[in-house]
Write a protein that holds these residues in place. Structure first.
Motif, mmCIF file in Angstrom:
data_model
loop_
_atom_site.group_PDB
_atom_site.id
_atom_site.type_symbol
_atom_site.label_atom_id
_atom_site.label_comp_id
_atom_site.label_asym_id
_atom_site.label_seq_id
_atom_site.Cartn_x
_atom_site.Cartn_y
_atom_site.Cartn_z
ATOM 1 N N PRO A 410 101.447 69.064 46.901
ATOM 2 C CA PRO A 410 100.993 67.669 46.792
ATOM 3 C C PRO A 410 99.844 67.544 45.787
ATOM 4 O O PRO A 410 98.980 68.410 45.697
ATOM 5 N N TYR A 411 99.833 66.437 45.053
ATOM 6 C CA TYR A 411 98.819 66.245 44.005
ATOM 7 C C TYR A 411 97.405 66.320 44.567
ATOM 8 O O TYR A 411 96.507 66.902 43.935
ATOM 9 N N GLN A 412 97.192 65.743 45.753
ATOM 10 C CA GLN A 412 95.840 65.690 46.304
ATOM 11 C C GLN A 412 95.320 67.060 46.723
ATOM 12 O O GLN A 412 94.120 67.224 46.996
ATOM 13 N N LEU A 413 96.188 68.077 46.787
ATOM 14 C CA LEU A 413 95.774 69.417 47.204
ATOM 15 C C LEU A 413 95.692 70.403 46.045
ATOM 16 O O LEU A 413 95.187 71.512 46.225
ATOM 17 N N GLN A 414 96.184 70.026 44.877
ATOM 18 C CA GLN A 414 96.293 70.987 43.777
ATOM 19 C C GLN A 414 94.938 71.496 43.278
ATOM 20 O O GLN A 414 94.838 72.621 42.794
ATOM 21 N N ASN A 415 93.890 70.689 43.414
ATOM 22 C CA ASN A 415 92.578 71.140 42.945
ATOM 23 C C ASN A 415 91.859 72.024 43.964
ATOM 24 O O ASN A 415 90.733 72.451 43.741
ATOM 25 N N ARG A 416 92.526 72.319 45.102
ATOM 26 C CA ARG A 416 91.895 73.148 46.136
ATOM 27 C C ARG A 416 92.627 74.462 46.391
ATOM 28 O O ARG A 416 92.201 75.245 47.231
ATOM 29 N N THR A 424 98.126 75.562 53.005
ATOM 30 C CA THR A 424 98.969 74.481 53.488
ATOM 31 C C THR A 424 99.952 74.973 54.542
ATOM 32 O O THR A 424 100.740 74.198 55.065
#
Length: 468
Positions: A410-416, A424
């Motif tokens: 998911p886009y909202q998780l890619q920076n983490r 995940t």
């Protein structure tokens, strides 16, 4: 002689689970003699009830038990928020790499093979209890800091009448938060490195040891297969000569020929030897792959063949790539370019390949239920110049791309995804260390780059750049 641990050693309530009463008695006596409190469980179901009655600080868990084996006991404990943080050390006579890998996959903290060394098991118990104590202290500190933050916010709300004091209090709060976050990040990073370093050291030693132990007997078998073939051919020639000159053998001999299906034996015996030779060659290839993958003989960076590292990692993962129940076989496409040797710590680089490929396989397994979906992993390499992320316009990089057509991120998780302990996956299925450690190995240890591009629902591409 074995001495008791010093008084400064961490106290521990230890639950020992084994269906063999003699093993349970001996191990309990050994652990109790070192000052630890010991409880016993004779089966997996008894162990689960014992943990619910009183949570131990550590569990020593046998794998091979009736009704509920050690793997299932560990999985049930990791699914319960109240018990998932209890460290579990598996004790088993199983020495296969796949058994040990499964122990870590279900949430085990360590793995000791039987028969074990007294000093080894005591040292590992002490290590896990120390980690457990540090985690508890960290949680207490977080709670204390959370309470302090709450109190500080209350004081700020009370002092809102004075604008200057409010700004000053807000600045102090922000500085405290940043310092606290930095301390927590450092603690997480240090703990992740300690845990992963310990596990990978054990796995590397195990892979090198298994390869060494298998190498001698398989070489003996492989070396004697040629002699066996020669002897077989000599016997076949004698039988053919006998049949030629004595076409009418004695009745008893004729009955033995018919009972033992001599014609079939003559036809099938060479095929059996050929299959044995092929199997022996396969085992030799796996042994070489394990030795190369572990990099146990590499104490310093040296030029290494990246393609060989990728191929050997795929050999180790071959069992997960094959078709399984309700899962199609995963196709691996290799598009290797012409690249030079890379100066690196081969064992660490191979571990990065293992982490990234394992994640790709996991993403494909999650997507297997989508009709005609064909799971695919593509691995490509090339030599590139002038990386956009590099300030050195004359730099050369070896690029390794690992692409899958799995579930994506998911886009909202890619920076983490490179943060320590971020995952995940469900509880008990992942530690959140694989990508974090991989990023540390590539960026900090090898001054390279590890980048991620992902399209949710369509797949993920991980790009490794290693400087030449």
């Amino acid at each position: 002689m074995m001495s008791n641990p010093p008084e400064s050693d961490p106290y521990g309530d230890i639950l020992i689970v084994d269906d063999e009463p003699n093993n349970l008695r001996v191990l309990s006596t050994l652990v109790r003699s070192c000052g630890y409190q010991v409880r016993q469980a004779i089966s997996g179901s008894v162990a689960l009830r014992a943990v619910q009655a009183q949570q131990p600080d550590l569990i020593l868990l046998d794998i091979m038990m009736p009704e509920i084996d050690g793997y299932e006991v560990c999985q049930q404990l990791k699914l319960d928020p109240k018990t998932r943080d209890i460290p579990i050390i598996f004790l088993s006579a199983l020495v296969r790499g796949v058994d040990k890998a499964k122990a870590f996959q279900v949430g085990g903290a360590d793995y000791i093979t039987k028969p074990f060394q007294v000093e080894e098991i005591l040292a590992r118990i002490k290590y896990q209890l120390t980690i457990r104590t540090l985690q508890t202290q960290l949680q207490q500190k977080n709670q204390e800091l959370s309470q302090q933050n709450h109190q500080l916010k209350t004081e700020i709300n009370i002092r809102q009448q004075t604008e200057a004091e409010l700004r000053h209090s807000q600045a102090q709060l922000q500085a405290g938060k940043e310092q606290l976050q930095q301390v927590i990040d450092n603690l997480k990073r240090t703990q992740a490195q300690l845990v992963q370093s310990e596990k990978m050291s054990s796995l590397g030693q195990m892979a090198a040891g298994v390869a060494h132990e298998i190498n001698n007997p398989i070489s003996f078998i492989y070396g004697n297969l040629d002699y066996a073939s020669q002897y077989m051919q000599a016997l076949m020639d004698v039988v053919k000569l006998y049949t030629k000159h004595y076409p009418q053998p004695h009745v008893e001999i004729l009955q033995a020929i018919q009972a033992n299906e001599l014609d079939f034996v003559i036809e099938d015996f060479p095929k059996v030897l050929a299959s044995m030779k092929e199997g022996a060659e396969r085992i030799r290839d796996i042994v070489l792959s394990m030795r190369y993958f572990s990099g146990s003989d590499q104490a310093y960076a040296k030029p290494a063949d990246i393609h060989k590292g990728l191929d050997n990692t795929l050999i180790i993962l071959q069992n997960r790539l094959k078709a399984q129940k309700n899962l199609a076989a995963i196709e691996v496409k290799r598009e290797y370019g012409k690249i030079p040797l890379v100066n690196c710590y081969l064992g660490q680089i191979n571990q990065v390949f293992m982490n990234l490929l394992s994640n790709a396989i996991g993403a494909l397994e999650e997507k297997q239920n989508e009709g005609t979906f064909k799971p695919t992993i593509k691995i490509s390499t090339k030599l590139s110049h002038n990386s956009k992320e590099s300030q050195d316009k004359n730099s050369k990089w070896v690029e390794i791309r690992i692409t899958d057509n799995g579930t994506g991120i998911p886009y909202q998780l890619q920076n983490r995804i490179f943060d320590p302990f971020f995952t995940t996956k469900p509880v008990g299925k992942g530690t959140g260390l694989g990508l974090s450690i991989s990023h540390s190995i590539i960026v900090e240890q090898h001054r390279g780059q590890l980048l991620c591009r992902s399209e949710p629902g369509h797949g993920t591409e991980l790009l490794i750049r290693l400087p030449v």
